[in-house]
Design a protein around this motif. Sequence first.
Motif, PDB file in Angstrom:
ATOM      1  N   GLU A  13      -1.683  51.390  76.531  1.00  0.00           N
ATOM      2  CA  GLU A  13      -2.421  49.881  75.122  1.00  0.00           C
ATOM      3  C   GLU A  13      -3.718  51.329  75.955  1.00  0.00           C
ATOM      4  OE1 GLU A  13      -2.735  46.139  75.308  1.00  0.00           O
ATOM      5  OE2 GLU A  13       0.050  45.951  74.800  1.00  0.00           O
ATOM      6  N   MET A  14      -4.118  51.824  76.258  1.00  0.00           N
ATOM      7  CA  MET A  14      -4.793  52.056  77.167  1.00  0.00           C
ATOM      8  C   MET A  14      -5.894  52.783  76.059  1.00  0.00           C
ATOM      9  SD  MET A  14      -5.953  55.480  80.881  1.00  0.00           S
ATOM     10  CE  MET A  14      -5.363  56.466  79.783  1.00  0.00           C
ATOM     11  N   GLU A  15      -5.448  53.722  75.626  1.00  0.00           N
ATOM     12  CA  GLU A  15      -5.945  54.662  74.683  1.00  0.00           C
ATOM     13  C   GLU A  15      -6.766  53.611  73.571  1.00  0.00           C
ATOM     14  OE1 GLU A  15      -3.179  55.891  75.514  1.00  0.00           O
ATOM     15  OE2 GLU A  15      -3.949  57.367  76.231  1.00  0.00           O
ATOM     16  N   ARG A  16      -6.099  52.525  72.692  1.00  0.00           N
ATOM     17  CA  ARG A  16      -6.569  51.947  71.740  1.00  0.00           C
ATOM     18  C   ARG A  16      -7.944  51.490  72.427  1.00  0.00           C
ATOM     19  NH1 ARG A  16      -6.282  46.224  71.273  1.00  0.00           N
ATOM     20  NH2 ARG A  16      -4.861  46.237  72.468  1.00  0.00           N
ATOM     21  N   GLY A  17      -7.708  50.613  74.190  1.00  0.00           N
ATOM     22  CA  GLY A  17      -8.645  49.876  74.708  1.00  0.00           C
ATOM     23  C   GLY A  17     -10.162  50.284  75.145  1.00  0.00           C
ATOM     24  N   TRP A  18      -9.531  52.002  75.357  1.00  0.00           N
ATOM     25  CA  TRP A  18     -10.430  52.406  75.349  1.00  0.00           C
ATOM     26  C   TRP A  18     -11.648  53.269  74.432  1.00  0.00           C
ATOM     27  CZ3 TRP A  18     -12.091  54.367  80.567  1.00  0.00           C
ATOM     28  CH2 TRP A  18     -12.279  55.770  80.703  1.00  0.00           C
ATOM     29  N   GLU A  19     -10.924  53.397  73.172  1.00  0.00           N
ATOM     30  CA  GLU A  19     -12.013  53.282  71.720  1.00  0.00           C
ATOM     31  C   GLU A  19     -12.626  52.592  71.426  1.00  0.00           C
ATOM     32  OE1 GLU A  19      -9.132  54.257  68.556  1.00  0.00           O
ATOM     33  OE2 GLU A  19      -8.594  55.884  69.635  1.00  0.00           O
ATOM     34  N   GLU A  20     -11.928  50.324  72.490  1.00  0.00           N
ATOM     35  CA  GLU A  20     -13.043  49.148  71.531  1.00  0.00           C
ATOM     36  C   GLU A  20     -14.247  49.759  72.489  1.00  0.00           C
ATOM     37  OE1 GLU A  20     -10.346  46.391  72.388  1.00  0.00           O
ATOM     38  OE2 GLU A  20      -9.017  47.191  70.452  1.00  0.00           O
ATOM     39  N   LEU A  21     -13.768  49.924  73.416  1.00  0.00           N
ATOM     40  CA  LEU A  21     -14.630  50.439  74.681  1.00  0.00           C
ATOM     41  C   LEU A  21     -15.795  51.300  74.705  1.00  0.00           C
ATOM     42  CD1 LEU A  21     -15.933  49.134  77.670  1.00  0.00           C
ATOM     43  CD2 LEU A  21     -14.639  50.572  78.312  1.00  0.00           C
ATOM     44  N   ALA A  22     -15.512  52.303  73.658  1.00  0.00           N
ATOM     45  CA  ALA A  22     -16.611  53.326  73.157  1.00  0.00           C
ATOM     46  C   ALA A  22     -17.270  52.973  71.959  1.00  0.00           C
ATOM     47  CB  ALA A  22     -15.502  54.786  73.192  1.00  0.00           C
ATOM     48  N   LEU A  24     -17.828  49.309  71.957  1.00  0.00           N
ATOM     49  CA  LEU A  24     -18.964  48.578  72.404  1.00  0.00           C
ATOM     50  C   LEU A  24     -19.877  49.353  73.162  1.00  0.00           C
ATOM     51  CD1 LEU A  24     -19.849  45.621  72.861  1.00  0.00           C
ATOM     52  CD2 LEU A  24     -18.605  45.989  75.184  1.00  0.00           C
ATOM     53  N   GLN A  25     -19.841  50.501  74.030  1.00  0.00           N
ATOM     54  CA  GLN A  25     -21.101  50.714  74.754  1.00  0.00           C
ATOM     55  C   GLN A  25     -21.880  51.589  73.860  1.00  0.00           C
ATOM     56  OE1 GLN A  25     -21.288  50.933  78.642  1.00  0.00           O
ATOM     57  NE2 GLN A  25     -19.694  49.632  78.329  1.00  0.00           N
ATOM     58  N   LYS A  26     -21.411  52.455  73.071  1.00  0.00           N
ATOM     59  CA  LYS A  26     -22.550  52.739  71.848  1.00  0.00           C
ATOM     60  C   LYS A  26     -23.020  52.018  71.338  1.00  0.00           C
ATOM     61  CE  LYS A  26     -23.938  56.266  69.194  1.00  0.00           C
ATOM     62  NZ  LYS A  26     -24.802  56.867  68.933  1.00  0.00           N
ATOM     63  N   GLU A  27     -22.552  51.085  70.460  1.00  0.00           N
ATOM     64  CA  GLU A  27     -23.343  50.308  69.817  1.00  0.00           C
ATOM     65  C   GLU A  27     -24.913  49.112  70.850  1.00  0.00           C
ATOM     66  OE1 GLU A  27     -21.014  47.062  68.182  1.00  0.00           O
ATOM     67  OE2 GLU A  27     -19.760  48.628  67.088  1.00  0.00           O
ATOM     68  N   VAL A  28     -23.837  48.776  72.077  1.00  0.00           N
ATOM     69  CA  VAL A  28     -24.924  48.117  72.960  1.00  0.00           C
ATOM     70  C   VAL A  28     -25.868  48.765  73.647  1.00  0.00           C
ATOM     71  CG1 VAL A  28     -24.701  46.454  74.902  1.00  0.00           C
ATOM     72  CG2 VAL A  28     -23.646  46.331  72.777  1.00  0.00           C
ATOM     73  N   ILE A  31     -24.663  54.810  74.287  1.00  0.00           N
ATOM     74  CA  ILE A  31     -24.018  56.379  74.997  1.00  0.00           C
ATOM     75  C   ILE A  31     -22.948  56.006  74.367  1.00  0.00           C
ATOM     76  CG2 ILE A  31     -25.566  55.538  77.309  1.00  0.00           C
ATOM     77  CD1 ILE A  31     -23.301  53.919  78.648  1.00  0.00           C
ATOM     78  N   ARG A  32     -22.259  57.582  75.137  1.00  0.00           N
ATOM     79  CA  ARG A  32     -21.133  57.808  74.499  1.00  0.00           C
ATOM     80  C   ARG A  32     -19.750  57.598  75.613  1.00  0.00           C
ATOM     81  NH1 ARG A  32     -19.848  59.998  69.945  1.00  0.00           N
ATOM     82  NH2 ARG A  32     -22.172  60.222  69.039  1.00  0.00           N
ATOM     83  N   LEU A  33     -18.888  57.673  75.774  1.00  0.00           N
ATOM     84  CA  LEU A  33     -18.604  57.633  76.816  1.00  0.00           C
ATOM     85  C   LEU A  33     -17.464  58.693  76.877  1.00  0.00           C
ATOM     86  CD1 LEU A  33     -16.521  54.269  77.007  1.00  0.00           C
ATOM     87  CD2 LEU A  33     -18.367  55.121  78.439  1.00  0.00           C
ATOM     88  N   PRO A  34     -16.847  59.260  78.132  1.00  0.00           N
ATOM     89  CA  PRO A  34     -15.767  60.599  77.094  1.00  0.00           C
ATOM     90  C   PRO A  34     -14.871  60.590  77.177  1.00  0.00           C
ATOM     91  CG  PRO A  34     -16.394  60.021  79.461  1.00  0.00           C
ATOM     92  CD  PRO A  34     -17.126  59.156  78.547  1.00  0.00           C
ATOM     93  N   PRO A  35     -13.745  61.263  76.672  1.00  0.00           N
ATOM     94  CA  PRO A  35     -12.484  60.470  76.408  1.00  0.00           C
ATOM     95  C   PRO A  35     -11.998  59.486  77.493  1.00  0.00           C
ATOM     96  CG  PRO A  35     -12.696  62.897  75.973  1.00  0.00           C
ATOM     97  CD  PRO A  35     -14.222  63.010  77.324  1.00  0.00           C
TER      98      PRO A  35
END
Length: 90
Positions: A13-22, A24-28, A31-35
């Motif tokens: 589930e890592m990729e899905r979770g990472w996308e959700e985190l990305a 949130l980070q962008k909205e709040v 910032i843009r997370l790396p892959p």
Amino acid sequence: HGGTIDFVGVSSEMERGWEELAILQKEVFNIRLPPPPRRERATPDGGYAVISPETLPLHLLHKICRIYRTDYCCLVLAIPPDCLEVVHCS
């Protein structure tokens, strides 16, 4: 051996979770997370390092569970079956 842990969770589930985190980070924080990090790491001897609960002694597994107890409880994350014995959210 040393090293860092980039992700604690179910790797399937890592990729899905990472996308959700990305998102949130962008909205709040705007910032843009790396892959997401790779699921395994190349080691100096040409192998790969992957931590799996099946390969850890129970005392070490429980220590890791206790380290991440606050994350499981405060973020209301599913507690892995191997941690149920030592992680209690109240």
